[in-house]
Design an enzyme around this catalytic site. Structure first.
Site, PDB file in Angstrom:
ATOM      1  N   ASP A 105      35.028  42.330  37.836  1.00 42.10           N
ATOM      2  CA  ASP A 105      36.348  42.951  38.063  1.00 42.10           C
ATOM      3  C   ASP A 105      36.261  44.485  38.089  1.00 42.10           C
ATOM      4  OD1 ASP A 105      39.089  42.860  38.523  1.00 42.10           O
ATOM      5  OD2 ASP A 105      39.537  43.103  36.383  1.00 42.10           O
ATOM      6  N   ASN A 109      43.265  34.714  44.320  1.00 44.23           N
ATOM      7  CA  ASN A 109      42.955  35.895  45.142  1.00 44.23           C
ATOM      8  C   ASN A 109      43.373  35.735  46.605  1.00 44.23           C
ATOM      9  OD1 ASN A 109      39.903  36.675  43.283  1.00 44.23           O
ATOM     10  ND2 ASN A 109      41.939  37.560  43.067  1.00 44.23           N
TER      11      ASN A 109
HETATM   12  C1  IPE Z   1      39.530  37.901  38.431  1.00 40.31           C
HETATM   13  O1  IPE Z   1      39.901  39.186  38.751  1.00 40.31           O
HETATM   14  C2  IPE Z   1      38.919  37.228  39.626  1.00 40.31           C
HETATM   15  C3  IPE Z   1      37.625  37.753  40.062  1.00 40.31           C
HETATM   16  C4  IPE Z   1      36.967  38.723  39.517  1.00 40.31           C
HETATM   17  C5  IPE Z   1      37.059  37.086  41.192  1.00 40.31           C
HETATM   18  P1  IPE Z   1      41.395  39.538  39.209  1.00 40.31           P
HETATM   19  O2  IPE Z   1      41.435  41.003  39.409  1.00 40.31           O
HETATM   20  O3  IPE Z   1      41.779  38.689  40.350  1.00 40.31           O
HETATM   21  O4  IPE Z   1      42.238  39.092  37.943  1.00 40.31           O
HETATM   22  P2  IPE Z   1      43.610  39.642  37.388  1.00 40.31           P
HETATM   23  O5  IPE Z   1      44.566  39.678  38.546  1.00 40.31           O
HETATM   24  O6  IPE Z   1      43.325  40.988  36.835  1.00 40.31           O
HETATM   25  O7  IPE Z   1      44.006  38.673  36.318  1.00 40.31           O
HETATM   26  C1  IPE Z   2      37.213  42.126  41.526  1.00 46.09           C
HETATM   27  O1  IPE Z   2      37.689  43.406  41.715  1.00 46.09           O
HETATM   28  C2  IPE Z   2      36.861  41.436  42.808  1.00 46.09           C
HETATM   29  C3  IPE Z   2      37.770  40.335  43.165  1.00 46.09           C
HETATM   30  C4  IPE Z   2      38.789  39.937  42.469  1.00 46.09           C
HETATM   31  C5  IPE Z   2      37.490  39.649  44.403  1.00 46.09           C
HETATM   32  P1  IPE Z   2      39.229  43.672  42.017  1.00 46.09           P
HETATM   33  O2  IPE Z   2      39.426  43.605  43.480  1.00 46.09           O
HETATM   34  O3  IPE Z   2      40.084  42.782  41.223  1.00 46.09           O
HETATM   35  O4  IPE Z   2      39.352  45.160  41.541  1.00 46.09           O
HETATM   36  P2  IPE Z   2      40.556  45.799  40.718  1.00 46.09           P
HETATM   37  O5  IPE Z   2      40.736  44.958  39.492  1.00 46.09           O
HETATM   38  O6  IPE Z   2      41.753  45.770  41.611  1.00 46.09           O
HETATM   39  O7  IPE Z   2      40.091  47.173  40.404  1.00 46.09           O
HETATM   40 MG    MG Z   3      40.964  42.913  39.378  1.00 38.96          MG
END
Ligand code: IPE
Ligand code: IPE
Ligand code: MG
Length: 242
Positions: A23, A71
């Site tokens: 993340d 996602n």
């Molecule tokens: C969790 O991250 C999913 C992945 C890293 C693939 P998200 O960014 O989607 O989760 P939330 O929205 O912070 O809970």
């Molecule tokens: C994790 O990074 C990757 C996926 C969830 C696919 P994010 O895209 O959630 O990055 P932030 O949390 O918005 O910084």
């Molecule tokens: Mg995220």
């Protein structure tokens, strides 16, 4: 040949199964005035380096959360960019057979475009015999979806008279999850500053140790993984006992 790295703690104190919620890619890019998709490109590079490092220090099982069932709610261009990255890395996986790593899709393959679905099926088949390490790639993964599918499957077997309700055990449920060939998670790591599990491996984390850090995923490197493993080895796990 690259020098082999030493594990940060003795082998018998290492976690068998590490799970990582990758993340913080979007915020990493935003801080640099770049589009979120650039953060995902950098995050994928971090994934590649860490997979090799984990293999090197002797981790047996590692699961990466790459794309959740939730996602899909993101803008189309971001979802497309993430799917294209998966295509690229699944293709590239064939150049890394020296890792002798078996890849397992943790997730519902039916959610992908046919070509990507085929790539996931092929890589699992083509790496099935590798025994050094198992890497779970959680894509189109949601723990509640996984459990719902497992319960539905068992209910259908009961309905057909193939299974008695009292034969539904914890083991049988585990055997019906995407992680069926993997042990429970010992260490769950979430970089990126959030302290939540976001629907990742709920069943498998029943007794996992959690490690949270503020480092954003593209900056999460071998030193960060070492820190998490050292912290894991320091903790006392009681599993409900004394
Ligand atoms: C969790 O991250 C999913 C992945 C890293 C693939 P998200 O960014 O989607 O989760 P939330 O929205 O912070 O809970
Ligand atoms: C994790 O990074 C990757 C996926 C969830 C696919 P994010 O895209 O959630 O990055 P932030 O949390 O918005 O910084
Ligand atoms: Mg995220």
């Amino acid at each position: 040949m690259a020098k082999k790295h030493e594990p940060p703690v003795p082998q018998d104190m290492m976690p068998k199964h590490i799970a990582i919620i990758m993340d913080g890619n979007g915020r990493w890019a935003k801080k640099r005035g770049m589009p979120r998709t650039y953060g995902h490109v950098q995050g994928a590079l971090a994934f590649r380096k860490l997979l090799r490092y984990a293999n090197d220090i002797g981790i047996k099982y590692i699961s990466f959360y790459a794309f959740s069932t939730e996602n899909w709610k993101r803008p189309d261009d971001e979802v497309h960019a993430l799917m294209d990255l998966m295509r690229k890395y699944l293709k590239e996986a064939y150049d890394h057979f020296d890792l002798r790593t078996r890849f397992v899709l943790l997730g519902d393959e039916d959610g992908f475009e046919p070509d990507l679905r085929k790539q996931f099926i092929d890589i699992q088949k083509d790496t099935d015999g590798f025994e050094k390490m198992t890497a779970g790639i959680a894509a189109n993964y949601g723990s509640r979806h996984e459990l719902t599918c497992a319960f539905r499957k068992l209910a259908e077997q009961v309905q057909r008279g193939e299974l008695a309700p009292e034969d539904i055990t914890e083991d049988l449920i585990s055997q019906n999850l995407y992680t069926k060939d993997m042990p429970d998670v010992d260490l769950m790591i979430r970089p990126g500053g959030e302290q939540r599990i976001s629907n990742f491996l709920l069943w498998q984390c029943a007794y996992a140790e959690f490690y949270f850090c503020d480092t954003l995923w593209p900056d999460f490197d071998s030193k960060e993984l070492d820190k998490a493993i050292v912290e894991f080895a320091r903790r006392t796990r009681r599993f409900g006992g004394l």
